[in-house]
Design a protein around this motif. Sequence first.
Motif, PDB file in Angstrom:
ATOM      1  N   LYS A   1       0.613  -1.053   0.111  1.00  0.00           N
ATOM      2  CA  LYS A   1      -0.314  -0.226   0.181  1.00  0.00           C
ATOM      3  C   LYS A   1       0.469   1.445   0.175  1.00  0.00           C
ATOM      4  N   LEU A   2       1.899   0.783   0.599  1.00  0.00           N
ATOM      5  CA  LEU A   2       2.700   2.535   0.547  1.00  0.00           C
ATOM      6  C   LEU A   2       3.367   2.414  -0.661  1.00  0.00           C
ATOM      7  N   PRO A   3       4.161   3.689  -1.163  1.00  0.00           N
ATOM      8  CA  PRO A   3       4.829   3.968  -2.204  1.00  0.00           C
ATOM      9  C   PRO A   3       6.296   3.364  -2.059  1.00  0.00           C
ATOM     10  N   PRO A   4       6.681   3.154  -2.841  1.00  0.00           N
ATOM     11  CA  PRO A   4       8.268   1.873  -2.451  1.00  0.00           C
ATOM     12  C   PRO A   4       9.522   2.732  -2.079  1.00  0.00           C
ATOM     13  N   ASP A   5       9.165   4.738  -1.929  1.00  0.00           N
ATOM     14  CA  ASP A   5      10.032   5.345  -1.790  1.00  0.00           C
ATOM     15  C   ASP A   5       9.388   5.843  -0.150  1.00  0.00           C
ATOM     16  N   ARG A   6       8.368   5.160   0.667  1.00  0.00           N
ATOM     17  CA  ARG A   6       8.355   4.944   1.954  1.00  0.00           C
ATOM     18  C   ARG A   6       8.624   3.698   2.606  1.00  0.00           C
ATOM     19  N   ALA A   7       8.783   2.521   2.082  1.00  0.00           N
ATOM     20  CA  ALA A   7       8.863   1.508   2.587  1.00  0.00           C
ATOM     21  C   ALA A   7       9.776   1.983   3.974  1.00  0.00           C
ATOM     22  N   PRO A   8      10.985   2.468   4.036  1.00  0.00           N
ATOM     23  CA  PRO A   8      11.547   2.477   5.364  1.00  0.00           C
ATOM     24  C   PRO A   8      10.946   3.026   6.370  1.00  0.00           C
TER      25      PRO A   8
ATOM     26  N   ALA B   1      10.430  -6.299   4.690  1.00  0.00           N
ATOM     27  CA  ALA B   1      10.676  -4.695   3.971  1.00  0.00           C
ATOM     28  C   ALA B   1      12.383  -5.176   3.021  1.00  0.00           C
ATOM     29  N   ILE B   2      13.213  -5.396   3.519  1.00  0.00           N
ATOM     30  CA  ILE B   2      14.277  -5.542   2.798  1.00  0.00           C
ATOM     31  C   ILE B   2      14.286  -6.073   1.300  1.00  0.00           C
ATOM     32  N   PRO B   3      13.939  -7.815   1.265  1.00  0.00           N
ATOM     33  CA  PRO B   3      14.158  -7.849   0.058  1.00  0.00           C
ATOM     34  C   PRO B   3      12.647  -7.730  -0.926  1.00  0.00           C
TER      35      PRO B   3
END
Length: 404
Positions: free
Chosen positions: A275-282, A325-327
């Motif tokens: 659901k999160l944009p890729p740049d907010r995964a951290p 999150a890491i993979p």
Amino acid sequence: MFSARWQGVLALLLLIVIAYVDRVNISVMILNPEFAAHFQLNDNRMLQGMLMTLFLLGYGFSALLLTPLMESKMHYRQGLLVSILIWAIICAVSPLLGSLMGLLVARLLLGVAEGPLFSMKTRYISDRFATNELGKPNAVSALGISLGLAVGFPLITWLMQHLGWTGSFYVLALLNLIIGGGLVWGFLPPPPALRRLNRLRFRTTFLLAWRTPLLGWILLVEIATLSYLWGNSAWLPAWLRDEHHFSLQATGLLAALPFLLSLGAKFLGGVLLDKLPPDRAPLLFIVGGATTACAVSGLMLSHQPGWLAFWMLTANACWGIQGAAIPVVVQQRAPSEAVGSAYGIINGIGNLCAAFIPMLMGGVMGWMGSVSAGFSVLVASQLITLAAGTMLLVKMRRSTALMA
């Protein structure tokens, strides 16, 4: 009915469960007086920690160096079948070893054999799922870590009580060979179109993997995440028995509970990632790292059973939300031809660094005279996750803004 690609994910989940039972069996076996006496371990915390450390060293070097070779010469089905055969042989041979040195070598070789597992898993998911679908299959397969730990502690305890420590090794060998091999053979078909491979492919794949953007920051998060995993799984049974005086059977069951709770947290993390944009995964590293550090601190300071249970469960739930999150970050950012190798580099170096955490924790315990004191290392690892996750978020958001 599950689609073929999801059947493969579930097969990988169960394979990871089996692998993690293999990995943590030593954490329970060192509590067995007959096992400790046979291998001259006694109560030496450093030697006990070294059993896990050597496994992780073998695992780390294998994930780092063997994965690109396997990715360039084999597909994931072939690579996993070869690995599983070696796991089974090592488990079957371990009871026949007569010295501590022999057991240390066996643990090192088991780590080498298991090294490509997560990279092959990452390659399979990257091949079978679209970019916006990566969160849930990574989260579901990552449940195998928690399930393996949750099943492993009580299973090894039960096997030792009924079959002895030697019998438990033989049962694990059969589990590896029959169930593990059967899962891969039955549910992981080879890729539809195998690429033509050549001798230059290994070098090309390896170099491409090293060009993954933000590799250093992702690697730092992986080191901190694996430090928590291996430190906690190596010493939680000893902490429950020696610090809080639970029986061996109760220790096996209680050690499993935190990892069971993390199952839901890991799946929640996968749902959030999709659901999160890729740049907010951290964000998952930031929230998970901060809350896990607080929970482990509470665990160290608590003595009442109710608070011990609360902080122990909370710590693993907060850590578990970071699992997928890491993979996912690697799959989103690594060159498509080298996804497995990129994850192998991160997972390999991460395990090489985390390999020393059980031994470091054992040293802190010996120095401070308390098993709980060693858990301060886990607090530090999660503060590193918080800091590295923050830097990843800033850099990924900045990269997105520049591309807009």
